[in-house]
Design a protein around this motif. Sequence first.
Motif, PDB file in Angstrom:
ATOM      1  N   ILE A 283       0.850  -1.195   0.000  1.00  0.00           N
ATOM      2  CA  ILE A 283       0.000   0.000   0.000  1.00  0.00           C
ATOM      3  C   ILE A 283       0.882   1.240   0.000  1.00  0.00           C
ATOM      4  O   ILE A 283       1.842   1.330   0.778  1.00  0.00           O
ATOM      5  CB  ILE A 283      -0.920   0.010   1.247  1.00  0.00           C
ATOM      6  CG1 ILE A 283      -1.841  -1.213   1.241  1.00  0.00           C
ATOM      7  CG2 ILE A 283      -1.727   1.309   1.326  1.00  0.00           C
ATOM      8  CD1 ILE A 283      -2.476  -1.493   2.590  1.00  0.00           C
ATOM      9  N   ARG A 284       0.556   2.205  -0.874  1.00  0.00           N
ATOM     10  CA  ARG A 284       1.298   3.468  -0.927  1.00  0.00           C
ATOM     11  C   ARG A 284       0.330   4.626  -0.725  1.00  0.00           C
ATOM     12  O   ARG A 284      -0.718   4.689  -1.380  1.00  0.00           O
ATOM     13  CB  ARG A 284       1.984   3.646  -2.295  1.00  0.00           C
ATOM     14  CG  ARG A 284       2.789   2.441  -2.764  1.00  0.00           C
ATOM     15  CD  ARG A 284       4.083   2.296  -2.022  1.00  0.00           C
ATOM     16  NE  ARG A 284       4.777   1.068  -2.386  1.00  0.00           N
ATOM     17  CZ  ARG A 284       6.057   0.979  -2.709  1.00  0.00           C
ATOM     18  NH1 ARG A 284       6.801   2.073  -2.708  1.00  0.00           N
ATOM     19  NH2 ARG A 284       6.603  -0.171  -3.006  1.00  0.00           N
ATOM     20  N   THR A 285       0.691   5.533   0.160  1.00  0.00           N
ATOM     21  CA  THR A 285      -0.130   6.719   0.435  1.00  0.00           C
ATOM     22  C   THR A 285       0.774   7.887   0.790  1.00  0.00           C
ATOM     23  O   THR A 285       1.926   7.700   1.199  1.00  0.00           O
ATOM     24  CB  THR A 285      -1.100   6.473   1.609  1.00  0.00           C
ATOM     25  OG1 THR A 285      -0.353   6.000   2.745  1.00  0.00           O
ATOM     26  CG2 THR A 285      -2.172   5.457   1.257  1.00  0.00           C
ATOM     27  N   TYR A 286       0.246   9.099   0.652  1.00  0.00           N
ATOM     28  CA  TYR A 286       0.969  10.307   1.030  1.00  0.00           C
ATOM     29  C   TYR A 286       0.471  10.914   2.339  1.00  0.00           C
ATOM     30  O   TYR A 286       1.181  11.666   2.995  1.00  0.00           O
ATOM     31  CB  TYR A 286       0.833  11.385  -0.050  1.00  0.00           C
ATOM     32  CG  TYR A 286       1.489  11.055  -1.358  1.00  0.00           C
ATOM     33  CD1 TYR A 286       2.861  10.807  -1.431  1.00  0.00           C
ATOM     34  CD2 TYR A 286       0.757  11.012  -2.534  1.00  0.00           C
ATOM     35  CE1 TYR A 286       3.469  10.521  -2.642  1.00  0.00           C
ATOM     36  CE2 TYR A 286       1.357  10.727  -3.753  1.00  0.00           C
ATOM     37  CZ  TYR A 286       2.708  10.481  -3.798  1.00  0.00           C
ATOM     38  OH  TYR A 286       3.303  10.201  -4.998  1.00  0.00           O
ATOM     39  N   ASP A 287      -0.770  10.620   2.685  1.00  0.00           N
ATOM     40  CA  ASP A 287      -1.427  11.274   3.814  1.00  0.00           C
ATOM     41  C   ASP A 287      -1.729  10.246   4.896  1.00  0.00           C
ATOM     42  O   ASP A 287      -2.241   9.151   4.600  1.00  0.00           O
ATOM     43  CB  ASP A 287      -2.727  11.943   3.335  1.00  0.00           C
ATOM     44  CG  ASP A 287      -3.444  12.655   4.447  1.00  0.00           C
ATOM     45  OD1 ASP A 287      -3.087  13.814   4.727  1.00  0.00           O
ATOM     46  OD2 ASP A 287      -4.358  12.050   5.043  1.00  0.00           O
TER      47      ASP A 287
ATOM     48  N   ILE B 224      -3.474 -11.396   9.527  1.00  0.00           N
ATOM     49  CA  ILE B 224      -2.980 -10.247   8.774  1.00  0.00           C
ATOM     50  C   ILE B 224      -1.734  -9.758   9.494  1.00  0.00           C
ATOM     51  O   ILE B 224      -1.810  -9.211  10.592  1.00  0.00           O
ATOM     52  CB  ILE B 224      -4.034  -9.134   8.671  1.00  0.00           C
ATOM     53  CG1 ILE B 224      -5.337  -9.689   8.079  1.00  0.00           C
ATOM     54  CG2 ILE B 224      -3.512  -7.975   7.842  1.00  0.00           C
ATOM     55  CD1 ILE B 224      -6.481  -8.692   8.091  1.00  0.00           C
ATOM     56  N   ARG B 225      -0.586  -9.980   8.890  1.00  0.00           N
ATOM     57  CA  ARG B 225       0.680  -9.719   9.555  1.00  0.00           C
ATOM     58  C   ARG B 225       1.424  -8.568   8.875  1.00  0.00           C
ATOM     59  O   ARG B 225       1.719  -8.639   7.680  1.00  0.00           O
ATOM     60  CB  ARG B 225       1.572 -10.962   9.492  1.00  0.00           C
ATOM     61  CG  ARG B 225       0.955 -12.221  10.086  1.00  0.00           C
ATOM     62  CD  ARG B 225       1.813 -13.422   9.761  1.00  0.00           C
ATOM     63  NE  ARG B 225       1.294 -14.657  10.333  1.00  0.00           N
ATOM     64  CZ  ARG B 225       1.764 -15.875  10.039  1.00  0.00           C
ATOM     65  NH1 ARG B 225       2.767 -15.994   9.169  1.00  0.00           N
ATOM     66  NH2 ARG B 225       1.235 -16.946  10.587  1.00  0.00           N
ATOM     67  N   PRO B 226       1.762  -7.516   9.614  1.00  0.00           N
ATOM     68  CA  PRO B 226       2.618  -6.476   9.029  1.00  0.00           C
ATOM     69  C   PRO B 226       3.983  -7.062   8.679  1.00  0.00           C
ATOM     70  O   PRO B 226       4.582  -7.801   9.468  1.00  0.00           O
ATOM     71  CB  PRO B 226       2.732  -5.436  10.142  1.00  0.00           C
ATOM     72  CG  PRO B 226       1.574  -5.715  11.059  1.00  0.00           C
ATOM     73  CD  PRO B 226       1.342  -7.191  10.989  1.00  0.00           C
ATOM     74  N   MET B 227       4.467  -6.752   7.477  1.00  0.00           N
ATOM     75  CA  MET B 227       5.798  -7.195   7.054  1.00  0.00           C
ATOM     76  C   MET B 227       6.821  -6.094   7.316  1.00  0.00           C
ATOM     77  O   MET B 227       7.802  -6.291   8.008  1.00  0.00           O
ATOM     78  CB  MET B 227       5.775  -7.580   5.571  1.00  0.00           C
ATOM     79  CG  MET B 227       4.875  -8.761   5.263  1.00  0.00           C
ATOM     80  SD  MET B 227       4.655  -9.036   3.479  1.00  0.00           S
ATOM     81  CE  MET B 227       6.315  -9.487   2.976  1.00  0.00           C
ATOM     82  N   TYR B 228       6.607  -4.931   6.741  1.00  0.00           N
ATOM     83  CA  TYR B 228       7.452  -3.769   6.982  1.00  0.00           C
ATOM     84  C   TYR B 228       6.756  -2.536   6.447  1.00  0.00           C
ATOM     85  O   TYR B 228       5.751  -2.624   5.734  1.00  0.00           O
ATOM     86  CB  TYR B 228       8.840  -3.924   6.340  1.00  0.00           C
ATOM     87  CG  TYR B 228       8.837  -4.361   4.897  1.00  0.00           C
ATOM     88  CD1 TYR B 228       8.650  -3.447   3.861  1.00  0.00           C
ATOM     89  CD2 TYR B 228       9.048  -5.695   4.564  1.00  0.00           C
ATOM     90  CE1 TYR B 228       8.660  -3.840   2.541  1.00  0.00           C
ATOM     91  CE2 TYR B 228       9.054  -6.101   3.234  1.00  0.00           C
ATOM     92  CZ  TYR B 228       8.860  -5.177   2.234  1.00  0.00           C
ATOM     93  OH  TYR B 228       8.868  -5.567   0.917  1.00  0.00           O
ATOM     94  N   ASP B 229       7.277  -1.368   6.839  1.00  0.00           N
ATOM     95  CA  ASP B 229       6.701  -0.115   6.369  1.00  0.00           C
ATOM     96  C   ASP B 229       7.813   0.881   6.074  1.00  0.00           C
ATOM     97  O   ASP B 229       8.931   0.760   6.582  1.00  0.00           O
ATOM     98  CB  ASP B 229       5.721   0.463   7.394  1.00  0.00           C
ATOM     99  CG  ASP B 229       6.393   0.771   8.715  1.00  0.00           C
ATOM    100  OD1 ASP B 229       7.047   1.833   8.821  1.00  0.00           O
ATOM    101  OD2 ASP B 229       6.272  -0.038   9.654  1.00  0.00           O
ATOM    102  N   PHE B 230       7.498   1.841   5.212  1.00  0.00           N
ATOM    103  CA  PHE B 230       8.425   2.908   4.862  1.00  0.00           C
ATOM    104  C   PHE B 230       7.830   4.246   5.277  1.00  0.00           C
ATOM    105  O   PHE B 230       6.617   4.460   5.123  1.00  0.00           O
ATOM    106  CB  PHE B 230       8.664   2.952   3.345  1.00  0.00           C
ATOM    107  CG  PHE B 230       9.525   1.842   2.819  1.00  0.00           C
ATOM    108  CD1 PHE B 230      10.876   2.036   2.603  1.00  0.00           C
ATOM    109  CD2 PHE B 230       8.979   0.601   2.523  1.00  0.00           C
ATOM    110  CE1 PHE B 230      11.678   1.018   2.102  1.00  0.00           C
ATOM    111  CE2 PHE B 230       9.759  -0.416   2.018  1.00  0.00           C
ATOM    112  CZ  PHE B 230      11.117  -0.220   1.807  1.00  0.00           C
ATOM    113  N   PRO B 231       8.649   5.154   5.765  1.00  0.00           N
ATOM    114  CA  PRO B 231       8.166   6.493   6.087  1.00  0.00           C
ATOM    115  C   PRO B 231       8.019   7.326   4.814  1.00  0.00           C
ATOM    116  O   PRO B 231       8.533   6.967   3.743  1.00  0.00           O
ATOM    117  CB  PRO B 231       9.265   7.056   6.971  1.00  0.00           C
ATOM    118  CG  PRO B 231      10.504   6.422   6.424  1.00  0.00           C
ATOM    119  CD  PRO B 231      10.101   5.026   6.011  1.00  0.00           C
ATOM    120  N   GLN B 232       7.348   8.432   4.925  1.00  0.00           N
ATOM    121  CA  GLN B 232       7.291   9.392   3.834  1.00  0.00           C
ATOM    122  C   GLN B 232       8.636  10.106   3.698  1.00  0.00           C
ATOM    123  O   GLN B 232       9.347  10.301   4.688  1.00  0.00           O
ATOM    124  CB  GLN B 232       6.189  10.404   4.118  1.00  0.00           C
ATOM    125  CG  GLN B 232       5.742  11.228   2.939  1.00  0.00           C
ATOM    126  CD  GLN B 232       4.509  12.051   3.281  1.00  0.00           C
ATOM    127  OE1 GLN B 232       4.405  12.586   4.390  1.00  0.00           O
ATOM    128  NE2 GLN B 232       3.580  12.157   2.359  1.00  0.00           N
TER     129      GLN B 232
END
Length: 411
Positions: A269-273, A302-310
């Motif tokens: 998933i990609r978002t700006y806000d 539903i398992r979080p894998m990783y996330d990126f900051p803005q």
Amino acid sequence: MTLDPAFRTALDAELPALIELYEHFHRHPELSMQEHRTAETIEERLRGYGLEPFRCGGTGVVAVIENGDGPVVAFRADTDGLPIEEQTGLPYSSEATGTLPDGTSTPVMHGCGHDTHITSALGAAKLLTEHRDRWNGTAIMIFQPGEETSAGAAAMLDDGFWDRVPRPEAIYGQHVWPGVAGTVNITPGTAMAMADSLEVIVHGQQAHGSQPENSIDPIVLGAYMITRLQTVVSREISGRDTAVLTIGVFQGGLKENIIPASARFTINIRTYDEAVREKVLAAVDRIIRAEAQASGAPDPEIRPMYDFPQVVNDADLTESLIGALGDELGADAVNVTLPVTGSEDFGRFGDAIGVPYVFWFFGGYSQAKVDDPESVLSNHSPFFGPDEVGTTLGTGVRAALTALLGHLGAR
């Protein structure tokens, strides 16, 4: 601002060696947080420049180039490859393999151009050490592992990175992309999206393929989930907002006449806000669980894998750098662009200590290649491989030096 002629002359002389080094890195990519040989090569080069690199975050490498009193500025390059089988046909194509976290063996390639990032940063470090009479201050060169999994910057920060180097007044980074070699793209303000990756385990009930009435088919259930998830962006997010939802993996079953007990898929998933992000994540959770309930299936995982900051480029630093890059590369070579939906963990370094930063893109291809409608040039492609390597690396080094010397100044 233009570079001192001494740097340009030295870069022209160094370019053949940089191309050879780039080809070495391209031949020998390594997966995220497994960049052992890559880190050793970086350390060997830095020691050859008279520097004393140190490890941070496992396979991360850092070199602090001190040159008297003056400003402190940092530059970051990422070092990991991707689990892709290269199909470029280049004479220095990768034949490397690696092991994924689940134990699976996979081909590996530099399908996102991190080999150019390493080489450009090493080129900049070499020229800075060779021409200390032209600047003063301290340059921190960061060779970060694990960008593709968002693990590397966090690992370096957890390893006390900012306790081991001076605090900079600015941090810079760059990324090759399928644009024209010799050009750069830069975005003031929000430059790259946040990203969230999730793994979904769909539980069902195993049965023989001839007796579907005895099953809860997780493949059919997963297909319904994935189909319904396509409506999150199209029907739940305003046209004024931006969101991207991608299913990158769908796995289930081992034999055509056995309905399996479970299936698996992944979501990106990609978002700006932040509000849009939370809305998408909530919708994803709701849809997956509701579809399972509708099928009479056990609750899915539903398992979080990783996330990126803005990535949010500092407005003042960006404006200054646009002018400096225009002076150095030519005004026509610098493009001010809209944000991209790609993601980076580069911003973690500045966010951790409240230091401003700027991240930009530089092109890797000839104009003819960019204009060819049959060319497949995108990052994360098995066909990704710049065809204007000399110009690409030259631009990478010049852009890095322009950013750094904009702070370090001249003696």
